[in-house]
Design a protein around this motif. Structure first.
Motif, short mmCIF file in Angstrom:
data_model
loop_
_atom_site.label_atom_id
_atom_site.label_comp_id
_atom_site.label_asym_id
_atom_site.label_seq_id
_atom_site.Cartn_x
_atom_site.Cartn_y
_atom_site.Cartn_z
N TRP A 128 29.01 -27.20 -3.16
CA TRP A 128 28.02 -27.72 -4.10
C TRP A 128 28.67 -28.82 -4.92
O TRP A 128 29.81 -28.68 -5.37
CB TRP A 128 27.50 -26.62 -5.00
CG TRP A 128 26.69 -25.59 -4.28
CD1 TRP A 128 27.15 -24.49 -3.61
CD2 TRP A 128 25.26 -25.57 -4.15
NE1 TRP A 128 26.10 -23.79 -3.06
CE2 TRP A 128 24.92 -24.42 -3.38
CE3 TRP A 128 24.23 -26.40 -4.62
CZ2 TRP A 128 23.61 -24.10 -3.07
CZ3 TRP A 128 22.92 -26.08 -4.30
CH2 TRP A 128 22.61 -24.95 -3.54
N CYS A 178 16.66 -27.22 -6.38
CA CYS A 178 18.04 -26.94 -5.97
C CYS A 178 18.24 -25.44 -5.82
O CYS A 178 18.88 -24.98 -4.87
CB CYS A 178 19.02 -27.52 -6.98
SG CYS A 178 19.00 -29.32 -7.05
N MET A 179 17.69 -24.66 -6.75
CA MET A 179 17.78 -23.21 -6.61
C MET A 179 16.98 -22.74 -5.40
O MET A 179 17.43 -21.86 -4.64
CB MET A 179 17.28 -22.51 -7.87
CG MET A 179 17.33 -21.00 -7.77
SD MET A 179 16.89 -20.17 -9.30
CE MET A 179 16.87 -18.46 -8.75
N SER A 185 23.46 -31.29 -6.43
CA SER A 185 22.42 -30.57 -7.17
C SER A 185 22.61 -30.77 -8.67
O SER A 185 23.66 -31.25 -9.14
CB SER A 185 22.49 -29.06 -6.86
OG SER A 185 23.66 -28.49 -7.44
N LEU A 214 19.20 -22.32 3.05
CA LEU A 214 20.61 -22.47 3.39
C LEU A 214 21.20 -21.14 3.86
O LEU A 214 21.91 -21.09 4.88
CB LEU A 214 21.38 -22.98 2.16
CG LEU A 214 22.90 -23.09 2.33
CD1 LEU A 214 23.26 -24.11 3.41
CD2 LEU A 214 23.54 -23.48 0.99
N GLU A 215 20.88 -20.07 3.15
CA GLU A 215 21.39 -18.76 3.54
C GLU A 215 20.86 -18.34 4.90
O GLU A 215 21.60 -17.83 5.75
CB GLU A 215 21.01 -17.72 2.48
CG GLU A 215 21.56 -16.33 2.75
CD GLU A 215 21.26 -15.35 1.64
OE1 GLU A 215 21.37 -14.14 1.88
OE2 GLU A 215 20.89 -15.80 0.53
N ARG A 244 20.42 -19.00 -11.78
CA ARG A 244 19.73 -17.78 -12.21
C ARG A 244 19.65 -17.68 -13.72
O ARG A 244 18.64 -17.23 -14.27
CB ARG A 244 20.42 -16.56 -11.59
CG ARG A 244 19.99 -16.35 -10.16
CD ARG A 244 21.05 -15.70 -9.28
NE ARG A 244 20.59 -15.65 -7.89
CZ ARG A 244 20.52 -16.71 -7.08
NH1 ARG A 244 20.88 -17.91 -7.51
NH2 ARG A 244 20.09 -16.59 -5.84
N TYR A 282 21.74 -28.35 -12.28
CA TYR A 282 21.37 -27.00 -12.66
C TYR A 282 19.98 -26.89 -13.28
O TYR A 282 19.45 -25.79 -13.40
CB TYR A 282 22.40 -26.42 -13.64
CG TYR A 282 23.79 -26.34 -13.05
CD1 TYR A 282 24.00 -25.86 -11.76
CD2 TYR A 282 24.90 -26.73 -13.79
CE1 TYR A 282 25.27 -25.78 -11.22
CE2 TYR A 282 26.17 -26.64 -13.26
CZ TYR A 282 26.36 -26.18 -11.97
OH TYR A 282 27.62 -26.10 -11.44
N THR A 298 30.88 -21.83 -5.70
CA THR A 298 29.55 -21.42 -5.23
C THR A 298 28.99 -20.32 -6.11
O THR A 298 27.80 -20.34 -6.47
CB THR A 298 29.62 -20.97 -3.76
OG1 THR A 298 29.97 -22.09 -2.95
CG2 THR A 298 28.26 -20.44 -3.30
N GLU A 316 18.54 -22.60 -1.88
CA GLU A 316 19.52 -21.57 -1.51
C GLU A 316 19.01 -20.69 -0.37
O GLU A 316 19.78 -20.31 0.51
CB GLU A 316 19.83 -20.68 -2.71
CG GLU A 316 20.68 -21.32 -3.78
CD GLU A 316 21.02 -20.32 -4.87
OE1 GLU A 316 22.19 -20.28 -5.26
OE2 GLU A 316 20.12 -19.56 -5.30
N THR A 348 27.78 -21.89 -9.36
CA THR A 348 26.53 -22.63 -9.19
C THR A 348 25.34 -21.68 -9.13
O THR A 348 24.33 -21.90 -9.81
CB THR A 348 26.59 -23.49 -7.91
OG1 THR A 348 27.59 -24.49 -8.07
CG2 THR A 348 25.25 -24.15 -7.62
N ARG A 349 25.45 -20.64 -8.34
CA ARG A 349 24.35 -19.68 -8.23
C ARG A 349 24.08 -18.99 -9.56
O ARG A 349 22.91 -18.71 -9.90
CB ARG A 349 24.67 -18.67 -7.14
CG ARG A 349 24.63 -19.28 -5.74
CD ARG A 349 25.08 -18.31 -4.68
NE ARG A 349 24.86 -18.85 -3.34
CZ ARG A 349 25.29 -18.30 -2.23
NH1 ARG A 349 25.98 -17.16 -2.29
NH2 ARG A 349 25.05 -18.84 -1.05
#
Length: 216
Positions: free
Chosen positions: A40, A18-19, A11, A25-26, A115, A13, A107, A22, A110-111
């Protein structure tokens, strides 16, 4: 016991897809009953000295209206085209990622980057911004800033970019789950099947993504 299913996700940023990846994936990994390891991995869409994009030009607003915002609404994700201009280079943020990953917080880092950029309009090219964000996830801010200033993880980041090149990564997000490869934002059921069938043969699926030869 069998080895965990490893999910690698390349990914950048500054890639909104890419965001948005999520969420699927979750959902795909929730209550799956499988041992899963998620990693990631860095990929710079526009490394220095290649110019980065400017939100006041026509291109970014157009692709956001056409592709990003509709997908975000479908996925229920609040996301906004950042006003930072030009968009930041992400090399320094990725050097910080290498430090965070070494601390077991890759992780989370990355998250937080996603945000900060897409929901808070923060400039990820500024060391002071990156340091503050690192502190928010529990990293030592003095140590974090020192490794940025000293380039401590520059070599590790360059190694990661060479790994991306070895895997022929050209767009992000790109998922590698066992032998299954998914390029772009996956559907939840598509990703779940790939996880459950991680030993299957190579399968490349294309979806919405940011690429070096076009797209966001």
């Amino acid at each position: 016991m069998s080895d965990p299913v490893k999910i690698q996700i390349w990914s950048d940023y500054v890639c909104p897809f890419c965001m948005l990846a999520e969420g699927p994936l979750e959902e795909a990994t929730k209550d799956l009953g499988a041992d899963i390891e998620i990693e990631w991995k860095p990929f710079e869409l526009r490394p220095h000295p290649q110019p980065t994009l400017r939100p006041e030009d026509d291109y970014l607003p157009s692709i956001w209206q056409r592709a990003v915002y509709p997908m975000a609404r479908r996925l229920g994700v609040g996301i906004t085209l950042p006003t930072v201009s030009p968009q930041p280079y992400t090399r320094l943020a990725f050097e910080g990622y290498q430090y965070a990953a070494e601390q077991g917080r890759g992780t989370e880092y990355t998250r937080r980057m996603f945000r900060a950029f897409f929901q808070e309009d923060q400039d990820l090219g500024r060391p002071d911004v990156l340091t503050a964000l690192a502190g928010e996830i529990g990293l030592d801010t003095d140590e974090f800033r020192a490794v940025l200033d000293d380039g401590t993880y520059r070599g590790a980041h360059e190694d990661a970019l060479r790994e991306a090149a070895a895997h022929r990564i050209q767009s992000v997000p790109t998922f590698l789950i066992g032998d299954t490869r998914i390029e772009g934002v996956p559907r939840t059921e598509q990703l779940r099947k790939a996880i459950l069938d991680a030993q299957a043969g190579q399968d490349i699926v294309h979806g919405a993504a940011c690429g070096t030869e076009g797209g966001c």
